[in-house]
Design an enzyme around this catalytic site. Structure first.
Site, short mmCIF file in Angstrom:
data_model
loop_
_atom_site.label_atom_id
_atom_site.label_comp_id
_atom_site.label_asym_id
_atom_site.label_seq_id
_atom_site.Cartn_x
_atom_site.Cartn_y
_atom_site.Cartn_z
N LYS A 111 0.84 -1.20 0.00
CA LYS A 111 0.00 0.00 0.00
C LYS A 111 0.88 1.25 0.00
CE LYS A 111 -0.31 -0.36 5.02
NZ LYS A 111 -1.06 -0.97 6.11
N TYR A 150 15.66 31.98 6.27
CA TYR A 150 14.40 32.71 6.52
C TYR A 150 14.23 33.08 7.98
CZ TYR A 150 12.54 31.73 1.86
OH TYR A 150 12.33 31.68 0.52
N ARG A 170 -11.35 0.49 13.65
CA ARG A 170 -11.11 1.31 12.47
C ARG A 170 -12.13 0.81 11.43
NH1 ARG A 170 -5.04 1.38 10.02
NH2 ARG A 170 -5.68 -0.67 9.31
N MET A 230 11.50 25.19 1.64
CA MET A 230 10.67 24.27 0.84
C MET A 230 11.56 23.27 0.08
SD MET A 230 7.86 25.17 -2.09
CE MET A 230 6.88 26.21 -1.03
C1 LIG Z 1 -0.49 -1.87 6.89
C2 LIG Z 1 -1.17 -3.08 7.35
C3 LIG Z 1 -0.43 -4.22 7.75
C4 LIG Z 1 1.07 -4.25 7.84
O1 LIG Z 1 1.47 -3.63 9.03
P1 LIG Z 1 3.03 -3.52 9.40
O2 LIG Z 1 3.03 -2.97 10.78
O3 LIG Z 1 3.63 -2.58 8.43
O4 LIG Z 1 3.58 -4.87 9.30
C5 LIG Z 1 -1.13 -5.37 8.03
N1 LIG Z 1 -2.47 -5.39 7.97
C6 LIG Z 1 -3.22 -4.31 7.64
C7 LIG Z 1 -4.69 -4.42 7.60
C8 LIG Z 1 -2.59 -3.11 7.32
O5 LIG Z 1 -3.31 -2.06 6.99
#
Ligand SMILES: *Cc1c(COP(=O)(O)O)cnc(C)c1O
Length: 596
Positions: free
Chosen positions: A262, A491, A363, A540
């Site tokens: 992801k 800055y 969640r 930036m």
């Molecule tokens: C991102 C995620 C993981 C992986 O988690 P890590 O801590 O990066 O190993 C596993 N399951 C779900 C549902 C996630 O969203």
């Protein structure tokens, strides 16, 4: 060069030739040293010679032309000899460029005809030290020969010059693919090639780019070039695979591996990482959004892909690209059912879904009590197939919460059993993220979901030594200044030189993902084996650092994080976690991949 004198009847000509009488008769070309040639000839009945600092055919031919002209203009042989030796390579057709992954690129994308191909192949063999050679060749236009004849001849030439691999780009060359006996792949357009070819396959090779103008091979040359002088995120795919195998070694026999890719593989780039994972046979990939999955499909990833946040408009794409949505409540289930009604299913197969159960993370996910109704609907629809049931742990890396984690696993076990009993076919169960793989070996079920550990960050300090670092954020010094004590920097004049300071400006700023909170000494950058403080406010696009006392020069490499300076340490300085830094590295930072 042979000019038939009768054609030039009545015109006085200066000719040169290697084969027959000519004004300048070339008698010998030898190579006393590797990058040198001595050209000998007879002119006005005397033996003369020149040496040039090149050894390729094109340069030799060019030099003979120059030599002839200088003789014609009346220069004495000594002057000619001196000047010939001082020649330097010009930016001509054949450009030699340092490429990615220790490749050398020869760029000859200005013309394409069969003679210049032969010269370029010689150049490739002479000027690249790598034993493996690849040629990327476009259609040859306007040769006046039949394609069959033309490409047969080229195939013979490639074999004779010991070229290992051909990448053919264009309709015509693709049609003649069977002429090429060695390793060869073909693409209809340059764009197709750039989109679908994995650049990690280029490793330690000499690569010749030879294409007609219209094919715009400069795009390929650009993609292949070493980007050492910008801010880059380097990704070591070997380290990634090492980490994959480490976690694999912790799995019970038969437990599958889902790799989380992801958010562009935690910022490390989707296709390259997914491709490496596919080659190393993970069982599943997971993305956050459907468009990430679509991108992977378009790039040729065939592994099953779970989509964790399928949104309303994405179900058509999910179905047509054979992606597998996570279903976490009745609303999402209804969206899927709608989409199934208005779409034809590819190969008439049901859509595989992954049921998410909320066991305490709060969640996404079905409450245990709501799953009954969902199951009724799902089981009544023969075009939906329950592929897996899973839950996510909220606190698997925190020992103080182990009781809570165990209760999540216990609740999951009960709900999953119920679901599987009703479904009546095998359903994969999965719970564990990276931190939990080692800590809850009894809860591996049928699959685990590996995320951050793959990318080299161990959630538990004790595991860190087992992992290899995967990514490095690097830049180079743009300018160095001497700042007298008392001056201010940047800055708001927030930086103060409290001593006579040597100051380095580095082309990375908060727009690249280097958070502004690291300003004014809070953050450090690794330069020349030393951590030096950030001075003044991070801008930036730029950051200034105190390099007083260091032997530095403009162009030197700096490391924001990498082998020398851990991402976890930087995360502490930023007051965040490695996940946020990695996924916050902006798109404009080039990703460069390494693989042995
Ligand atoms: C991102 C995620 C993981 C992986 O988690 P890590 O801590 O990066 O190993 C596993 N399951 C779900 C549902 C996630 O969203």
């Amino acid at each position: 060069m042979i000019i038939r004198s009768e054609i030039l009847d009545g015109i006085s000509a200066f000719t040169w030739s290697r084969q027959q009488e000519a004004t300048l008769r070339i008698t010998d070309v030898s190579h006393p040293q590797k990058q040198q040639s001595r050209i000998s000839g007879i002119y006005n009945d005397s033996n003369i010679s020149v040496a040039i600092p090149f050894s390729d055919e094109a340069s030799i031919e060019n030099a003979i032309h120059c030599w002839s002209l200088m003789l014609l203009l009346g220069y004495d042989q000594e002057t000619i000899s001196q000047r010939m030796l001082t020649l330097t390579p010009i930016a001509m057709r054949l450009e030699l460029i340092e490429g990615i992954n220790n490749c050398t690129i020869i760029n000859d994308s200005y013309n394409s005809d069969i003679n210049s191909l032969e010269i370029a192949l010689d150049f490739l063999n002479q000027h690249t030290q790598q034993t493996e050679k690849t040629v990327i060749l476009s259609d040859i236009l306007q040769s006046g020969k039949s394609d069959v004849y033309l490409y047969k001849k080229i195939a013979g030439m490639l074999a004779q010059k010991s070229i290992h691999r051909l990448i053919g780009i264009g309709q015509a060359i693709s049609k003649q693919s069977e002429q090429f006996s060695g390793e060869a792949v073909f693409f209809a357009t340059t764009e197709d090639f750039l989109k679908t070819f994995s650049f990690t396959k280029f490793h330690n090779q000499g690569i010749l780019l030879k294409g007609a103008r219209v094919f715009e091979f400069e795009q390929i040359s650009h993609a292949l070039q070493q980007k050492a002088h910008e801010t880059v995120l380097e990704i070591n795919l070997d380290a990634l695979i090492h980490n994959l195998n480490y976690y694999r070694s912790k799995l019970q026999a038969g437990t599958r591996m889902m790799a989380m890719v992801k958010a562009g593989s935690y910022g490390m780039g989707s296709f390259e990482v997914a491709n490496a994972l596919q080659l190393h046979k993970v069982d599943y990939l997971a993305v956050a959004y459907a468009d990430e999955g679509v991108e992977l499909r378009k790039a040729g990833i065939t592994l099953p892909i779970m989509v964790m946040n399928p949104d309303h408009d994405s179900f058509d794409a999910i179905i047509s690209h054979n992606l597998e949505p996570e279903i976490y409540n009745l609303r999402v289930l209804a969206m899927l059912e709608d989409a199934i009604r208005r779409n034809l299913l590819p190969r008439n197969k049901p859509v595989k879904i992954h049921l998410k159960i909320d066991t305490g993370m709060h969640r996404l996910g079905f409450e245990a009590a709501d799953i009954e109704l969902a199951l009724e609907l799902i089981l009544a629809n023969r075009r939906i197939y329950v592929q897996s049931v899973f839950t996510h742990l909220a606190s698997s890396d925190i020992p103080a919460d182990d009781d809570f984690t165990s209760s999540q696993i216990a609740l999951f076990t009960v709900v999953a059993d119920k679901i599987i009993n009703k479904v009546g076919h095998p359903v994969l169960r999965h719970v564990l993220n990276t931190a939990a793989i080692n800590r809850y070996p009894d809860a591996q079920f049928d699959m685990v979901r590996l995320g951050i550990g793959l990318y080299g960050i161990a959630p538990m300090a004790s595991e860190q030594q087992e992992l290899q670092n995967v990514s490095a954020l690097k830049s180079t010094i743009s300018q160095i200044k001497h700042i007298p004590a008392g001056e201010t920097i940047g800055y708001g004049r927030a930086g103060k030189a409290d001593h006579d300071m040597l100051l380095a400006t580095i082309p990375i700023g908060y727009a690249d993902g280097l958070h502004r909170i690291l300003s004014n000494g809070r953050g450090h950058i690794f330069i020349k084996n030393k951590l030096v403080p950030v001075i003044g406010n991070i801008c930036m696009d730029m950051t200034m650092a105190d390099v007083t006392g260091l032997e530095v020069k403009e162009g030197d490499e700096v490391v924001i994080f990498g082998d020398e300076r851990s991402l976890s340490e930087l995360a502490r300085e930023m007051g965040t976690i490695p996940y946020e830094i990695l996924t916050g590295i902006s798109k404009r930072v080039k990703r460069v991949y390494f693989q042995e």
